[in-house]
Design an enzyme around this catalytic site. Structure first.
Site, short mmCIF file in Angstrom:
data_model
loop_
_atom_site.label_atom_id
_atom_site.label_comp_id
_atom_site.label_asym_id
_atom_site.label_seq_id
_atom_site.Cartn_x
_atom_site.Cartn_y
_atom_site.Cartn_z
N LYS A 141 -9.09 -11.37 -17.55
CA LYS A 141 -9.51 -11.89 -18.85
C LYS A 141 -9.14 -13.36 -19.06
O LYS A 141 -9.96 -14.15 -19.54
CB LYS A 141 -8.84 -11.02 -19.94
N CYS A 191 5.29 -6.03 1.79
CA CYS A 191 5.65 -4.62 1.75
C CYS A 191 4.92 -3.84 2.85
O CYS A 191 5.18 -4.06 4.02
CB CYS A 191 5.38 -4.06 0.35
N TYR A 192 3.98 -2.97 2.51
CA TYR A 192 3.28 -2.25 3.57
C TYR A 192 2.61 -3.21 4.55
O TYR A 192 2.55 -2.95 5.76
CB TYR A 192 2.23 -1.28 2.99
N GLY A 247 0.84 -1.20 0.00
CA GLY A 247 0.00 0.00 0.00
C GLY A 247 0.86 1.24 0.00
O GLY A 247 2.06 1.16 0.30
N HIS A 272 7.76 -7.74 -3.54
CA HIS A 272 6.44 -8.15 -4.06
C HIS A 272 6.52 -9.50 -4.76
O HIS A 272 6.92 -9.56 -5.93
CB HIS A 272 5.92 -7.09 -5.04
N GLU A 323 4.12 -11.18 -5.86
CA GLU A 323 2.99 -11.36 -6.80
C GLU A 323 3.29 -10.85 -8.19
O GLU A 323 2.58 -11.21 -9.14
CB GLU A 323 1.73 -10.68 -6.24
N SER A 350 -22.84 -8.83 -26.38
CA SER A 350 -22.17 -7.96 -27.35
C SER A 350 -21.50 -8.77 -28.44
O SER A 350 -21.10 -8.23 -29.47
CB SER A 350 -21.11 -7.13 -26.64
N GLY A 351 -21.35 -10.07 -28.20
CA GLY A 351 -20.56 -10.87 -29.12
C GLY A 351 -19.14 -11.06 -28.59
O GLY A 351 -18.40 -11.88 -29.09
N GLY A 352 -18.76 -10.28 -27.57
CA GLY A 352 -17.42 -10.40 -27.00
C GLY A 352 -17.35 -11.53 -25.97
O GLY A 352 -18.36 -12.14 -25.63
N VAL A 353 -16.13 -11.79 -25.49
CA VAL A 353 -15.90 -12.91 -24.58
C VAL A 353 -16.67 -12.76 -23.26
O VAL A 353 -17.31 -13.70 -22.79
CB VAL A 353 -14.39 -13.01 -24.21
N ASP A 354 -16.58 -11.57 -22.67
CA ASP A 354 -17.09 -11.42 -21.30
C ASP A 354 -18.60 -11.62 -21.23
O ASP A 354 -19.09 -12.36 -20.38
CB ASP A 354 -16.72 -10.05 -20.74
N SER A 355 -19.33 -10.97 -22.11
CA SER A 355 -20.78 -11.13 -22.03
C SER A 355 -21.18 -12.54 -22.45
O SER A 355 -22.16 -13.10 -21.94
CB SER A 355 -21.51 -10.07 -22.86
#
Ligand code: XMP
Length: 522
Positions: free
Chosen positions: A377, A89-90, A58, A176, A178, A230-235
């Site tokens: 994603k 870290c923090y 942080g 870090h 990660e 929408s035709g996209g991956v997420d929807s």
């Protein structure tokens, strides 16, 4: 496993830009991770019985007024040996401060990669080389660790680059683990998650799906849900997930703007209505869009017109469905769309980044469902694969909301958009044949330029427009490099475009990086 979220890791978010990356790294290990604000009630944080706690980095300094602190309940449990803890870290500094150690500003800020040397063996750095490269970004450092803690590793500017109280399972690292710049970071997190906290790996796309299905059912009950495809991956993934959860209680609305890539509107109908059996309202608004865009060449105006018309068309459907009793609106919001407003994702405000829908009119009162909002994603893609969506949807490249309008420079007419659509389809097909659509290019497309130049075809002079091909590699779309495509792939695409697409007599390849250029033209 009945509840795959149980027995995972709880992450307290002290405001680092990497907090969600920690969660994702833990999930990559097959263990559920959830992020909480440091002041979230104990019952909320421990609700799923986490086996370990990670304290994020942080921007604060522990002694600053108002700096977030380790919650009292967690400090108590940790000191009693009743909570495995990893402070990053923090998070390490907050832990040190809470347990009576000393944190102080360091003379030199340590930023970037640093060499770490282990000074004692420990479960946290188990089976890791004695010398490690790690990524640091800190001003303060530990001057004196709390009682019971021993130094585990040093770096040039941190006498306590890693420390631990092995007995009570408490660890802190100044670096870090990660981020990708710490090459052994995943191994360090795995040591904590499995070796120290004792988690078991049973979190997977399938487990995510089971859990999401249960949560959706609980939230929705017998009500009905609307989702804009929408035709996209997420929807697409959100739709498949909701359909699995609530079947015919889901209705999808798909607005064909006439600005999608070749074959996409047909594919949406085929996959969702025909193959998945999802009730789908497909609205063909192509004419409305082209009427509204006739003669418009200014890119900003194009976006505004498209955004507004989209909201109008979609809201008309939504209003009818609301009147018909639909109560919920599902969105395929994913984590990168969630723009943090506070320190914790729990309080984060949802905005679909780059979303061209300016928000629904105030007379609509849907309750939101966002089953993918914690995922990145690539995690969404894995869930999509596990749900059995076709590869052509799961691995679809990002496509701007205003569609081909942003790639058709100059006047937007049906003929010009068709020209672009054909050229784009040829380029995509050639890249697909060469296996260059997944990974080798993050985004690849054609752009139609409002520039005419002279050419020759047979015995005739031509005076036609030019197509620019753009293919980029990028991880985050913030910066990008142009893809070094094989010449023969470019040659085939170019030759097919000038031969097969009427009104195009020249093809160029865009060799600019972002910055200074953008990925899209416009
Ligand atoms: P630029 O052109 O800014 O694009 O380098 C970065 C990424 O954002 C996408 N993009 C959009 N996506 N609506 C979207 O949903 C938009 O209006 C929009 N404009 C750009 C672009 O395709 C690239 O992936």
């Amino acid at each position: 496993m009945s509840n795959p979220r149980a027995g995972g890791i709880a992450i307290l978010d002290f405001g680092s830009q990497y907090t969600q990356v920690i969660a994702r790294r833990v999930r990559e290990l097959g263990v559920y991770a959830e992020v909480f604000a440091p002041d979230a009630p104990e019952a909320t944080v421990t609700g799923r019985d986490p086996r370990g706690f990670i304290l994020s980095g942080g921007p604060s300094s522990v002694y600053e007024a108002g700096a977030p602190q380790l919650p009292g309940w967690l400090a108590q449990r940790a000191l009693a040996g009743d909570a495995a803890l990893l402070g990053i870290c923090y998070g390490m500094q907050a832990m040190t401060h809470a347990f009576g150690g000393v944190v102080a500003p360091s003379n030199a800020r340590e930023y970037g990669q640093a060499a770490l040397r282990q000074t004692a063996s420990s479960p946290l750095l188990h089976e890791l080389p004695a010398e490690l490269t790690v990524w640091m970004s800190h001003g303060d450092r530990i001057e004196r660790p709390p009682d019971g803690f021993a130094p585990l590793a040093v770096s040039g500017n941190s006498p306590y680059a890693a420390m631990g109280d092995v007995e009570r399972r408490l660890y802190g690292v100044q670096f870090h683990p990660e981020v990708a710049h710490t090459p052994q970071g995943a191994a360090i997190l795995a040591n904590f998650v499995f070796g120290v906290a004792g988690c078991e790996a049973h979190w997977s796309p399938a487990a995510f799906i089971d859990d999401a299905v249960a949560r959706i059912r609980q939230q929705v009950g017998a009500e009905r849900v609307l989702l804009a495809l929408s035709g996209g991956v997420d929807s697409a993934v959100a739709a498949a997930l909701l359909h699995l959860a609530i079947g015919a209680q889901l209705t999808c609305v798909f607005v064909n703007t006439g600005l999608m890539r070749k074959g996409e509107p047909e594919q949406v109908t085929r996959v969702f209505r025909d193959q998945q059996g999802i009730p789908l309202v497909a609205v063909d608004a192509t004419e409305d869009f082209f009427d509204a865009l006739r003669g418009v060449s200014d890119p900003e105006r194009k976006r505004v017109i498209i955004g507004k018309l989209f909201v109008d068309v979609f809201s008309a459907q939504a209003r009818a469905l609301e009147a018909d009793g639909v109560r919920f609106l599902a969105q395929g919001t994913i984590y990168p769309d969630v723009i943090e407003s506070g320190a914790s994702s729990a309080q984060a405000k949802v905005i679909k980044k780059h979303h061209n829908v300016g928000g629904l009119p105030p007379d609509l009162h849907f309750e939101l469902i966002e089953p993918l909002r914690d995922l990145f994603k690539d995690e969404v893609r894995k869930v999509g694969e596990a749900l059995g969506l076709p590869e052509s949807i799961v691995w679809r490249q990002p496509f701007p909301g205003p569609g081909l309008a942003v790639r058709c420079l100059g006047d937007l007419t049906w003929e010009r958009v068709e020209k672009l659509r054909e050229a784009d389809a040829i380029f995509t097909e050639e890249l697909g044949k060469a296996g260059l659509l997944r990974g080798d290019t993050a985004q690849a497309f054609a752009v139609l330029l409002p520039v005419r130049s002279v050419g020759v075809m047979g015995d005739n002079r031509t005076y036609d427009e030019a197509i620019a091909l753009r293919a980029v590699t990028t991880d985050d779309f913030m910066t990008a490099d142009w893809a070094r495509l094989p010449w023969d792939v470019l040659a085939r695409a170019s030759s097919r475009i000038v031969n097969e697409v009427g009104g195009v007599n020249r093809v160029v390849y865009d060799v600019t990086t972002k910055p200074p250029a953008t990925i899209e033209w416009e």
